[in-house]
Design a protein around this motif. Structure first.
Motif, PDB file in Angstrom:
ATOM      1  N   ARG A   6       0.772  -1.260   0.150  1.00 39.20           N
ATOM      2  CA  ARG A   6       0.090   0.138   0.109  1.00 39.20           C
ATOM      3  C   ARG A   6       0.907   1.113   0.024  1.00 39.20           C
ATOM      4  NH1 ARG A   6      -4.443  -2.279   4.300  1.00 39.20           N
ATOM      5  NH2 ARG A   6      -5.015  -4.045   3.189  1.00 39.20           N
ATOM      6  N   PRO A   7       0.444   2.088  -0.665  1.00 38.94           N
ATOM      7  CA  PRO A   7       1.212   3.443  -0.910  1.00 38.94           C
ATOM      8  C   PRO A   7       1.457   4.506   0.158  1.00 38.94           C
ATOM      9  CG  PRO A   7      -0.834   3.657  -1.885  1.00 38.94           C
ATOM     10  CD  PRO A   7      -0.999   2.457  -1.279  1.00 38.94           C
ATOM     11  N   ASN A   8       0.637   4.412   1.348  1.00 41.00           N
ATOM     12  CA  ASN A   8       0.647   5.412   2.399  1.00 41.00           C
ATOM     13  C   ASN A   8       0.580   4.931   3.827  1.00 41.00           C
ATOM     14  OD1 ASN A   8      -2.012   4.811   1.503  1.00 41.00           O
ATOM     15  ND2 ASN A   8      -2.424   6.757   2.964  1.00 41.00           N
ATOM     16  N   CYS A   9       0.909   5.777   4.732  1.00 40.86           N
ATOM     17  CA  CYS A   9       0.560   5.445   6.069  1.00 40.86           C
ATOM     18  C   CYS A   9      -0.853   5.854   6.372  1.00 40.86           C
ATOM     19  CB  CYS A   9       1.491   6.468   6.902  1.00 40.86           C
ATOM     20  SG  CYS A   9       1.091   6.431   8.468  1.00 40.86           S
ATOM     21  N   GLU A  10      -1.524   4.805   6.859  1.00 42.63           N
ATOM     22  CA  GLU A  10      -3.026   5.138   7.138  1.00 42.63           C
ATOM     23  C   GLU A  10      -3.035   6.079   8.434  1.00 42.63           C
ATOM     24  OE1 GLU A  10      -5.621   2.039   8.463  1.00 42.63           O
ATOM     25  OE2 GLU A  10      -4.505   0.515   7.081  1.00 42.63           O
ATOM     26  N   TYR A  11      -2.288   6.681   8.846  1.00 41.39           N
ATOM     27  CA  TYR A  11      -2.529   7.568  10.155  1.00 41.39           C
ATOM     28  C   TYR A  11      -2.176   9.038   9.534  1.00 41.39           C
ATOM     29  CZ  TYR A  11      -2.772   9.195  14.951  1.00 41.39           C
ATOM     30  OH  TYR A  11      -3.090   9.840  16.020  1.00 41.39           O
ATOM     31  N   CYS A  12      -0.910   9.166   8.939  1.00 38.61           N
ATOM     32  CA  CYS A  12      -0.560  10.549   8.625  1.00 38.61           C
ATOM     33  C   CYS A  12      -0.413  10.522   7.136  1.00 38.61           C
ATOM     34  CB  CYS A  12       0.818  10.908   9.448  1.00 38.61           C
ATOM     35  SG  CYS A  12       2.378  10.305   8.348  1.00 38.61           S
ATOM     36  N   ASP A  13      -0.672   9.498   6.406  1.00 36.60           N
ATOM     37  CA  ASP A  13      -0.763   9.796   4.796  1.00 36.60           C
ATOM     38  C   ASP A  13       0.474   9.920   4.186  1.00 36.60           C
ATOM     39  OD1 ASP A  13      -2.457   9.384   2.450  1.00 36.60           O
ATOM     40  OD2 ASP A  13      -2.644  11.689   2.316  1.00 36.60           O
ATOM     41  N   GLU A  29      -1.613  -6.385   6.873  1.00 43.49           N
ATOM     42  CA  GLU A  29      -1.257  -5.595   6.038  1.00 43.49           C
ATOM     43  C   GLU A  29      -1.686  -4.218   6.142  1.00 43.49           C
ATOM     44  OE1 GLU A  29      -0.511  -6.477   1.785  1.00 43.49           O
ATOM     45  OE2 GLU A  29       0.817  -4.696   1.546  1.00 43.49           O
ATOM     46  N   CYS A  30      -2.285  -3.998   7.303  1.00 45.02           N
ATOM     47  CA  CYS A  30      -2.484  -2.403   8.004  1.00 45.02           C
ATOM     48  C   CYS A  30      -1.198  -1.751   7.656  1.00 45.02           C
ATOM     49  CB  CYS A  30      -3.088  -2.192   9.211  1.00 45.02           C
ATOM     50  SG  CYS A  30      -4.706  -3.282   9.140  1.00 45.02           S
ATOM     51  N   THR A  31      -1.048  -0.394   7.004  1.00 46.35           N
ATOM     52  CA  THR A  31       0.230  -0.071   6.652  1.00 46.35           C
ATOM     53  C   THR A  31       0.366   1.251   7.314  1.00 46.35           C
ATOM     54  OG1 THR A  31       0.249  -1.171   4.812  1.00 46.35           O
ATOM     55  CG2 THR A  31       1.934   0.604   4.869  1.00 46.35           C
ATOM     56  N   PHE A  32       1.662   1.532   8.111  1.00 46.03           N
ATOM     57  CA  PHE A  32       1.602   2.710   8.712  1.00 46.03           C
ATOM     58  C   PHE A  32       3.156   3.182   8.600  1.00 46.03           C
ATOM     59  CE2 PHE A  32      -1.954   0.984  10.610  1.00 46.03           C
ATOM     60  CZ  PHE A  32      -2.791   1.960  10.878  1.00 46.03           C
ATOM     61  N   VAL A  44       0.802  -1.047  18.321  1.00 46.31           N
ATOM     62  CA  VAL A  44      -0.548  -1.670  18.398  1.00 46.31           C
ATOM     63  C   VAL A  44      -1.051  -0.945  17.033  1.00 46.31           C
ATOM     64  CG1 VAL A  44      -2.731  -1.512  19.727  1.00 46.31           C
ATOM     65  CG2 VAL A  44      -0.532  -1.405  21.021  1.00 46.31           C
ATOM     66  N   CYS A  45      -1.608  -2.297  16.352  1.00 44.92           N
ATOM     67  CA  CYS A  45      -2.238  -1.773  15.214  1.00 44.92           C
ATOM     68  C   CYS A  45      -3.824  -1.252  15.520  1.00 44.92           C
ATOM     69  CB  CYS A  45      -2.621  -2.767  14.141  1.00 44.92           C
ATOM     70  SG  CYS A  45      -3.753  -2.632  12.882  1.00 44.92           S
ATOM     71  N   PRO A  46      -4.267  -0.043  15.125  1.00 44.61           N
ATOM     72  CA  PRO A  46      -5.427   0.558  15.599  1.00 44.61           C
ATOM     73  C   PRO A  46      -6.659  -0.323  14.967  1.00 44.61           C
ATOM     74  CG  PRO A  46      -4.549   2.000  14.003  1.00 44.61           C
ATOM     75  CD  PRO A  46      -3.516   0.902  14.044  1.00 44.61           C
ATOM     76  N   ASN A  47      -6.552  -1.217  13.796  1.00 40.42           N
ATOM     77  CA  ASN A  47      -7.588  -1.826  13.242  1.00 40.42           C
ATOM     78  C   ASN A  47      -7.611  -3.321  13.927  1.00 40.42           C
ATOM     79  OD1 ASN A  47      -7.868   0.196  11.298  1.00 40.42           O
ATOM     80  ND2 ASN A  47      -6.058  -0.417  10.271  1.00 40.42           N
ATOM     81  N   ARG A  78      -4.846   4.394  -1.937  1.00 40.53           N
ATOM     82  CA  ARG A  78      -4.457   5.012  -0.720  1.00 40.53           C
ATOM     83  C   ARG A  78      -5.550   4.438   0.305  1.00 40.53           C
ATOM     84  NH1 ARG A  78      -0.339   8.480  -1.702  1.00 40.53           N
ATOM     85  NH2 ARG A  78      -0.211   9.384   0.335  1.00 40.53           N
ATOM     86  N   VAL A  79      -5.198   4.317   1.884  1.00 40.54           N
ATOM     87  CA  VAL A  79      -6.056   3.812   2.640  1.00 40.54           C
ATOM     88  C   VAL A  79      -5.916   4.693   3.801  1.00 40.54           C
ATOM     89  CG1 VAL A  79      -6.684   2.015   4.387  1.00 40.54           C
ATOM     90  CG2 VAL A  79      -5.760   1.243   2.126  1.00 40.54           C
ATOM     91  N   ARG A  80      -6.911   5.176   4.323  1.00 40.85           N
ATOM     92  CA  ARG A  80      -6.884   6.188   5.408  1.00 40.85           C
ATOM     93  C   ARG A  80      -7.522   5.484   6.800  1.00 40.85           C
ATOM     94  NH1 ARG A  80      -5.317  11.334   5.447  1.00 40.85           N
ATOM     95  NH2 ARG A  80      -4.816  10.777   7.109  1.00 40.85           N
ATOM     96  N   LEU A  81      -6.936   5.925   7.787  1.00 39.87           N
ATOM     97  CA  LEU A  81      -7.663   5.206   9.123  1.00 39.87           C
ATOM     98  C   LEU A  81      -9.281   5.859   9.158  1.00 39.87           C
ATOM     99  CD1 LEU A  81      -6.846   3.440  11.235  1.00 39.87           C
ATOM    100  CD2 LEU A  81      -6.110   5.599  12.779  1.00 39.87           C
ATOM    101  N   SER A  82     -10.142   5.152   9.298  1.00 38.69           N
ATOM    102  CA  SER A  82     -11.655   5.444   9.374  1.00 38.69           C
ATOM    103  C   SER A  82     -12.049   5.654  10.807  1.00 38.69           C
ATOM    104  CB  SER A  82     -12.307   4.277   8.961  1.00 38.69           C
ATOM    105  OG  SER A  82     -12.244   3.085   9.394  1.00 38.69           O
ATOM    106  N   ARG A  83     -11.053   5.614  11.754  1.00 40.36           N
ATOM    107  CA  ARG A  83     -11.652   5.624  13.413  1.00 40.36           C
ATOM    108  C   ARG A  83     -11.172   7.066  13.862  1.00 40.36           C
ATOM    109  NH1 ARG A  83     -12.513   0.565  14.733  1.00 40.36           N
ATOM    110  NH2 ARG A  83     -11.484  -0.885  13.270  1.00 40.36           N
ATOM    111  N   ASP A  84     -11.625   7.702  14.628  1.00 41.37           N
ATOM    112  CA  ASP A  84     -11.093   8.973  15.148  1.00 41.37           C
ATOM    113  C   ASP A  84      -9.967   8.807  16.236  1.00 41.37           C
ATOM    114  OD1 ASP A  84     -14.009   8.918  16.994  1.00 41.37           O
ATOM    115  OD2 ASP A  84     -12.279   9.723  17.908  1.00 41.37           O
TER     116      ASP A  84
END
Ligand code: ZN
Ligand code: ZN
Length: 103
Positions: A6-13, A29-32, A44-47, A78-84
Motif C-alpha cells: 500500500r502506498p501510504n501511512c493510514e495515520y498521517c498519509d 497488511e494495515c500499513t503505517f 499497536v495496530c488500531p484496526n 491510498r488507505v486512511r484510518l476510518s476511526r477518530d
C-alpha cells in the motif's frame, strides 16, 4: 498471494513507496510509517490490535521470472484510518501493555 504494498501511512498519509524502509505492516497488511508506529501507535495496530513488522522490499530486479516490482506492481489505492484519533488513543492505551504473544 502477495503483499499489496500500500502506498501510504493510514495515520498521517505520508507516502510509503515500495522501496521505503519506513513502512510497517501488521499481519493484515494495515500499513503505517515507522514514526506513527513508534510515537502514536506504540506498536499497536488500531484496526486489529496486533503488532507491526518492517515491510519487506520487493525486488526491483527480476532475479526470478515474474517476481519483481514491474511484474507485481504495488497498490495505488491510498488507505486512511476510518476511526477518530481519540478512539484510537484509547484503544492503544488499552492494548499496548499486553505482550505481543498474548494479543
Ligand atoms: Zn504515519
Ligand atoms: Zn492490523
Amino acid at each position: 498471494m502477495a503483499l499489496e504494498l500500500r502506498p501510504n501511512c493510514e495515520y498521517c498519509d505520508v507516502d510509503l513507496p515500495p522501496a521505503s524502509t519506513a513502512a510497517r505492516i501488521c499481519s493484515y497488511e494495515c500499513t503505517f510509517c515507522a514514526d506513527c508506529v513508534e510515537t502514536k501507535l506504540h506498536n499497536v495496530c488500531p484496526n486489529c490490535g496486533g503488532g507491526f513488522a518492517p515491510r519487506p522490499i520487493r525486488p526491483a530486479n527480476e532475479w526470478r521470472p515474474g517476481a519483481c516490482l514491474a511484474k507485481r506492481p504495488p497498490s495505488t489505492k491510498r488507505v486512511r484510518l476510518s476511526r477518530d484519533v481519540a478512539e484510537v488513543e484509547a484503544f492503544v492505551r488499552h492494548v499496548r501493555d499486553v505482550a505481543p504473544q498474548d494479543r
